[in-house]
Each structure stands twice: as structure tokens, then as C-alpha cells.
Design an enzyme around this catalytic site. Structure first.
Site: not given
Ligand code: SAJ
Length: 477
Positions: A145, A293, A290, A239, A236, A180, A232
Site C-alpha cells: 500500500t 497508516k 494497514c 473502513r 482502508n 489480505v 487501496k
Molecule cells: N476493527 C474494529 N471494528 C471493526 C473492524 C475492525 O475496531 O468493526 C479493528 C480491529 O480490531 C483491528 C483493526 O480495526 O484492530 C483492523 O482490523 P481489520 O479487520 O480491518 O483488519 P486488517 O487491517 O488486517 O484488514 C484491512 C482490510 N481492509 C478493508 O477491509 C478495507 C483488508 O481487506 C485489507 O487487505 C487490509 O486491511 C490491508 O492489508 O490493507
């Protein structure tokens, strides 16, 4: 331009040899999946023989998975492609010369978010190594990213400088960001749609040729390199923004004496064409490599591309504000612990706090940018003592992390649940209180995984993110 490169690619013939630079959570499953494609003859996994990561080379060449935590399908696939002689891991980047396509999956952390300064040293080193051995007619794809403008900017410059070749004429260049999540790496690469953005049409087509064979249900979504970078970083950022929105709601619900999970269920129930409400889950913070940052990469993209959006004057970026709300959640957890201790006449100063979960995500050993660290720092700054439990993590410099839960709970005045590991879903309030030795220990639930009433029943002081309906409960003697 594209014509000359397209001709070069057709003379080169179909992609048969691939190099994957960076054997981490992205590079390892990608390399294994490429190697499992029948018409890809060989895949090299390039990994520096560094003190911190060199051990991966030996493990991978034995067909073993060096990643911590469950990764369904990966161990079997690695065994298969290594024993078939289709995948080798090496620190020797000279083999890049024989690769038709090279993908780069190297960390792109931020040095200092405040002034939007990323640490591109690892990425630049990787690009230099690839550039030194880059052969005419090959394709380079950035999977990390990156800040919008990087592919056409520093990546192109470094590769051209090191190789003496010209991007778009002598070699192809594209961005195909990874998507991922730990715990589902193989599935995500196969099933998620793949964003592919070349610096020109020929590069995009060659990248589509590279990724199509590893996709099962995923489709290819072609666009420009810069659009792929924005896609990308923005997905994120969105999210993170959605999480910040529900975290703020949780803070409001606590103050209003309402259960955020009831509210969330209510909001999520409104389902109709075009009015779906994608509401996520509040919690103790946002970690990982992810979300903490990528907002900064998106924001920095404006600078790199010299872009000035029309935006309400003097107002902070919505995305950066969301970051500050999510970064506040571990501090809020410390405030909840302090408030809980105060209910029994204690302060954080001199208290022992058991922190359950160092990983940023449940049932994984990945603790990159874990929110648990900010909580620990906040408690220590207030004079408290923190002992950490995590079934998947050990050997973190300067942090006392144990795998024996009883020894962590022993003598603890408060327990803070930070990660939703399966192990914490069956915590026994009676046994845990015995271990704490307190008549009214405090429990702070940052992932809504314990039953407040079961603990309150046993004399615990309960605090939960978003649980305004319970946080002021009567204390059971
Ligand atoms: N989290 C919350 N509430 C939620 C979802 C997550 O507090 O409803 C927190 C989690 O506990 C964690 C953080 O956010 O600490 C990140 O969690 P995540 O489920 O987003 O996991 P990542 O960071 O591994 O995955 C994200 C995903 N991005 C999106 O869905 C847009 C994944 O698809 C990406 O591939 C990944 O980032 C990445 O590598 O960019």
C-alpha cells in the site's frame, strides 16, 4: 510508448518465471499461489538474510510456514510447491534477471503521521535491488500500500536509475495492491477482486495476465496506477472512518446510559435497496499494518500529486479526525479502568492491571501497531503496572508477555480485554476473582466478549466500551 512495450512482451512470450520480493503476510501466500499455477514454471521468493527475518529462508525452503497464527490452506500449499521444486526462497536477488514478472510486497510504515512522512526506506531498498537486476521485457508490480503518485513517481525513478532502462518502453510497471487479512490470506488472494493499475495499457494487460490464474471467484478491475493507489488507500481510510463513527457512537452511548450494541442492531436492521447501513463494531482501538497508516498515505497523496481539493476552509480532514477518534480508544480503555478502580477507592497508581491480548486481531499472532501498546503506555504513565497475556505472541522487547493466563491474573486489581481471542470468551468470573485476590476486581471489556452480568454477579466492577447500560451497575457484595 505502449506499442513498443506490448511488442516486447509478445516477443518475450507468456509469463513463466516470477519473483516475489518480501516474504511476509502478503509475499508468502502470493508466491505459493503463483507457484501453484501449472504454467508458471518457477517462483523465487526474495528475502534478505537479516537477523530479524533471515530464519524465514530456511523454513520456507523446507516448505514450512513461518507466519504465526492459523492460516488455512497455506502450510499444505507451501509443502506442495516446495516439494514440486516450483518455489525457492533466496536472499540472492541476482535471480531477478531471469524473472518475467516481479512483485514487491514490502512494508510501508509511517515514520511520523503528524507531518505525513512515511518510511519508504525498506521499499526503496527493495526497488533498488530489483532495478539492479531488471531485465528488458519484464514487469514490476508494487503490491504494498503506497502513497498515491508513488508508482509513477519514486518507484519509476529508482527502477530507471538502477536499471538504465525506461519504464513503459523497456519494462512494464504497475500497482496491484494487496487486500489480505491475517487468518484468511489464501482465501482473500483467490476470492477478492484484484485492482490492477499499470502506468500504461501494456503494463496493465501484462499485470492482468500475471494475476488472472491465481483468482478463483475474484475478478480483475483494471484502472490507472494512480487510481489503484487511491482505491487501496481510500478503502482502508473508509473502513477506519466507519470504525471511528461507531466508536464515537459507543462513547456517546456510555454517556447516555445506553447499550451501543442494541443501537447498532437497530441501525443495521434498516435494509432496503440503496439504504443499507454498513455499521461496523466499536472496540478498544484500531491496529494492524494497514488502517492506522493508510489514511496518512491518502492525505499525503495530495502533496505528492500537488493536488489542492476544494474543501471547507479551516476544517480538519474528516479522515484525519477519524484517526484521532480511533487512536483515542485505548486511552478511553485506561479511563474506564481508572473509573472502575475509583469505584472501590483505588487509583491506577500502584495498581496491577492484567492486559488480555497483544495481537491487533483475534486468534492471530500479528501485533503490528497494536492498540494494546497505547493502553499499556497510558497505564504506566499513570503509575500502574501492566502484565500482558497473549496465547500467540511472545518475545516483544520490553513488554512482559506471558502464555500462562493464571500468572497474569494473579494479584491483578483490574483486567482489560483488548483482543477477541477465543480463549477469552470463556473467562470464569469466580476463578478469575480468586486469582486476583480482590473482593471487587475491575474488568474492562474492549471487545464485548464477556457477559457483564456473570461478572457483576460475582462482585466484579464491570466497564465495557459502549455499555452505558451496565457501566454504572450496583456493586454486588
Ligand atoms: N476493527 C474494529 N471494528 C471493526 C473492524 C475492525 O475496531 O468493526 C479493528 C480491529 O480490531 C483491528 C483493526 O480495526 O484492530 C483492523 O482490523 P481489520 O479487520 O480491518 O483488519 P486488517 O487491517 O488486517 O484488514 C484491512 C482490510 N481492509 C478493508 O477491509 C478495507 C483488508 O481487506 C485489507 O487487505 C487490509 O486491511 C490491508 O492489508 O490493507
Amino acid at each position: 510508448m505502449g506499442g513498443k512495450l506490448a511488442t516486447l512482451f509478445s516477443k518475450q512470450g507468456p509469463i513463466t518465471t516470477i519473483g516475489v520480493v518480501g516474504m511476509g503476510y502478503v509475499g508468502i501466500p502470493s508466491a505459493a499461489l503463483f507457484a501453484d499455477v501449472p504454467h508458471y514454471r518457477h517462483v523465487y521468493g526474495f528475502q534478505r538474510a537479516s537477523r530479524s527475518s533471515g530464519y524465514k529462508i530456511t523454513l520456507l525452503n523446507k516448505g514450512e510456514n513461518p507466519l504465526v497464527g492459523e492460516e488455512p490452506g497455506l502450510p499444505e500449499l507451501l509443502q506442495k510447491v516446495v516439494s514440486a521444486g516450483k518455489f525457492t526462497c533466496t536472499p540472492d536477488v541476482a535471480s531477478i534477471r531471469s524473472c518475467d514478472a516481479i512483485t514487491i510486497a514490502i512494508q510501508t510504515p509511517f515514520l511520523n503521521p503528524a507531518d505525513l512522512e512515511p518510511d519508504f526506506t525498506p521499499l526503496s531498498d527493495g526497488l533498488r535491488a530489483v532495478g539492479r537486476y531488471l531485465a528488458k521485457g519484464s514487469l514490476v508490480v508494487l503490491e504494498s500500500t503506497i502513497t498515491p503518485g508513488t508508482t509513477q513517481g519514486i518507484a519509476r525513478e529508482i527502477l530507471e536509475e538502477e536499471s538504465g532502462l525506461s519504464a513503459g518502453t523497456d519494462f512494464g510497471l504497475a500497482h496491484a495492491p494487496e487486500r489480505v487479512m491475517v487468518g484468511r490470506l489464501i482465501r482473500n488472494i483467490r476470492q477478492h477482486d484484484r485492482i490492477v493499475g499499470g502506468i500504461d495499457a501494456a503494463s496493465t494487460r501484462r499485470a492482468i495476465e500475471l494475476y488472472t490464474p491465481v483468482l478463483t471467484t475474484g475478478r480483475i478491475i483494471p484502472m490507472t496506477a494512480t487510481a489503484a493507489e487511491v482505491t487501496k488507500t481510500a478503502e482502508n481510510t473508509f473502513r477506519d472512518l466507519q470504525i471511528a463513527a461507531v466508536n464515537q457512537l459507543a462513547l456517546y452511548c456510555e454517556a447516555m446510559g445506553v447499550n451501543v450494541y442494541d443501537v447498532r442492531e437497530g441501525i443495521a436492521s434498516l435494509k432496503e435497496e440503496g439504504v443499507t447501513r454498513a455499521i461496523l463494531w466499536p472496540g478498544a482501538g484500531v491496529g494492524g499494518h494497514c488502517l492506522p497508516k493508510d489514511t496518512y498515505h491518502l492525505e499525503r497523496g495530495l502533496q505528492v500529486l500537488g493536488a489542492v481539493p476544494d474543501y471547507p476552509s479551516g476544517r480538519e480532514s474528516l479522515y484525519l479526525l477519524a484517526r484521532s477518534v480511533n487512536d483515542f480508544m485505548p486511552v478511553h480503555m485506561a479511563n474506564l479502568a481508572e473509573a472502575g478502580l475509583k469505584r472501590v477507592g483505588k487509583t491506577v497508581t500502584g495498581s496491577r492491571i492484567a492486559l488480555l491480548g497483544w495481537s491487533f486481531i483475534a486468534n492471530s499472532g500479528d501485533w503490528r501497531n497494536t492498540p494494546s501498546a497505547s493502553f499499556r503506555d497510558a497505564v504506566i504513565a499513570r503509575g500502574g503496572d501492566v502484565v500482558v497475556h497473549d496465547p500467540y505472541v511472545s518475545g516483544v522487547h520490553g513488554v512482559d508477555i506471558r502464555q500462562d493466563l493464571s500468572s497474569v491474573l494473579e494479584g491483578s486489581d483490574a483486567v482489560a480485554v483488548f483482543t477477541g481471542h477465543a480463549a477469552y470468551r470463556s473467562l470464569d468470573p469466580v476463578r478469575c476473582r480468586e486469582l486476583s485476590g480482590c473482593s471487587h476486581p475491575v474488568i474492562v471489556d474492549g471487545r464485548n466478549i464477556i457477559d457483564p452480568d456473570a461478572f457483576i454477579q460475582e462482585g466484579w466492577i464491570y466497564k465495557g466500551i459502549g455499555r452505558g447500560d451496565r457501566n454504572g451497575h450496583a456493586i454486588r457484595e
